[in-house]
Design a protein around this motif. Structure first.
Motif, PDB file in Angstrom:
ATOM      1  N   HIS A   2       0.922  -1.255  -0.012  1.00  0.00           N
ATOM      2  CA  HIS A   2      -0.151   0.146  -0.175  1.00  0.00           C
ATOM      3  C   HIS A   2       0.906   1.297   0.099  1.00  0.00           C
ATOM      4  CE1 HIS A   2       1.000  -0.339   4.350  1.00  0.00           C
ATOM      5  NE2 HIS A   2       0.399   0.878   4.314  1.00  0.00           N
ATOM      6  N   ARG A  39      -8.336   3.707  -0.814  1.00  0.00           N
ATOM      7  CA  ARG A  39      -7.274   2.490  -0.860  1.00  0.00           C
ATOM      8  C   ARG A  39      -8.287   1.436  -1.569  1.00  0.00           C
ATOM      9  NH1 ARG A  39      -2.812   3.398   1.379  1.00  0.00           N
ATOM     10  NH2 ARG A  39      -2.622   4.528   3.225  1.00  0.00           N
ATOM     11  N   CYS A  44      -7.208   2.441  -5.155  1.00  0.00           N
ATOM     12  CA  CYS A  44      -6.093   2.322  -5.469  1.00  0.00           C
ATOM     13  C   CYS A  44      -5.693   0.833  -5.966  1.00  0.00           C
ATOM     14  CB  CYS A  44      -4.986   2.744  -4.307  1.00  0.00           C
ATOM     15  SG  CYS A  44      -3.323   2.327  -4.573  1.00  0.00           S
ATOM     16  N   VAL A 104      -2.569   0.019  -6.808  1.00  0.00           N
ATOM     17  CA  VAL A 104      -1.016  -0.206  -6.385  1.00  0.00           C
ATOM     18  C   VAL A 104      -0.080  -0.270  -7.721  1.00  0.00           C
ATOM     19  CG1 VAL A 104      -1.317  -0.638  -4.048  1.00  0.00           C
ATOM     20  CG2 VAL A 104      -1.544  -2.565  -5.701  1.00  0.00           C
ATOM     21  N   TYR A 159       0.431  -5.675   2.999  1.00  0.00           N
ATOM     22  CA  TYR A 159      -1.032  -5.568   2.348  1.00  0.00           C
ATOM     23  C   TYR A 159      -1.954  -4.987   3.490  1.00  0.00           C
ATOM     24  CZ  TYR A 159       0.737  -8.719  -1.019  1.00  0.00           C
ATOM     25  OH  TYR A 159       1.503  -9.399  -2.183  1.00  0.00           O
ATOM     26  N   THR A 160      -2.856  -4.012   2.923  1.00  0.00           N
ATOM     27  CA  THR A 160      -3.782  -3.479   3.676  1.00  0.00           C
ATOM     28  C   THR A 160      -4.933  -4.703   4.214  1.00  0.00           C
ATOM     29  OG1 THR A 160      -5.230  -2.981   2.093  1.00  0.00           O
ATOM     30  CG2 THR A 160      -3.771  -1.045   3.080  1.00  0.00           C
TER      31      THR A 160
END
Ligand code: SF4
Ligand code: SF4
Length: 133
Positions: free
Chosen positions: A37, A73, A76, A78, A97-98
């Motif tokens: 992230h 997020r 996103c 990435v 990772y989130t």
């Protein structure tokens, strides 16, 4: 015929290793290039909006007057474009990772420093006298 094929697949699967990884029970393999992230160092952001303009999914929103930087997020992907374009290098790609999140849980907003104030020009009296030749 279909049942025969299906039974064959089921029996084969019973005696083979799982095709999927056991994440998160077993941690995922990460390298230095893993894209987890985007992170920001708020002190380095000059609100130039380069990251916002470059982002292909409109995940970033920079408010110049409010001096805030925001990322969604869940939008996103990435791609790392914002990190590459940031002139002050205050954006970085973390390898972690989130966690799973709800539909509004992806919004992350932080106050940032904003444009750097220009140093006042030193007055003429402070300048060292020039040598006459
Ligand atoms: S990594 Fe890509 S998609 Fe995510 S915020 Fe940056 S530019 Fe946008
Ligand atoms: S994060 Fe970087 S590219 Fe984005 S507004 Fe701040 S200084 Fe500019």
């Amino acid at each position: 015929m279909t049942y025969f094929e299906m039974t064959k697949t089921v029996i084969k699967s019973l005696f083979s290793r799982p095709a999927t990884l056991m994440y998160p029970a077993k941690p995922a393999k990460k390298t230095a290039l893993t894209r987890g992230h985007v992170t920001i160092n708020p002190d380095g952001c000059i609100t130039c909006r380069s990251c916002q303009r470059k982002c292909p999914t409109q995940a970033i929103c920079v408010e110049v007057k409010e001096k805030t930087w925001q990322i969604d997020r869940l939008r996103c992907i990435v791609c790392n474009c914002c990190v590459e374009v940031c002139p002050t290098k205050c954006l970085a790609m973390d390898t972690q990772y989130t966690a799973a999140m709800t539909v509004h849980g992806g919004i992350y907003k932080v106050p940032v420093a904003g444009p750097k104030k220009k140093e006042p020009a030193p007055d003429a009296a402070a300048k060292p006298a020039e040598k006459k030749e």
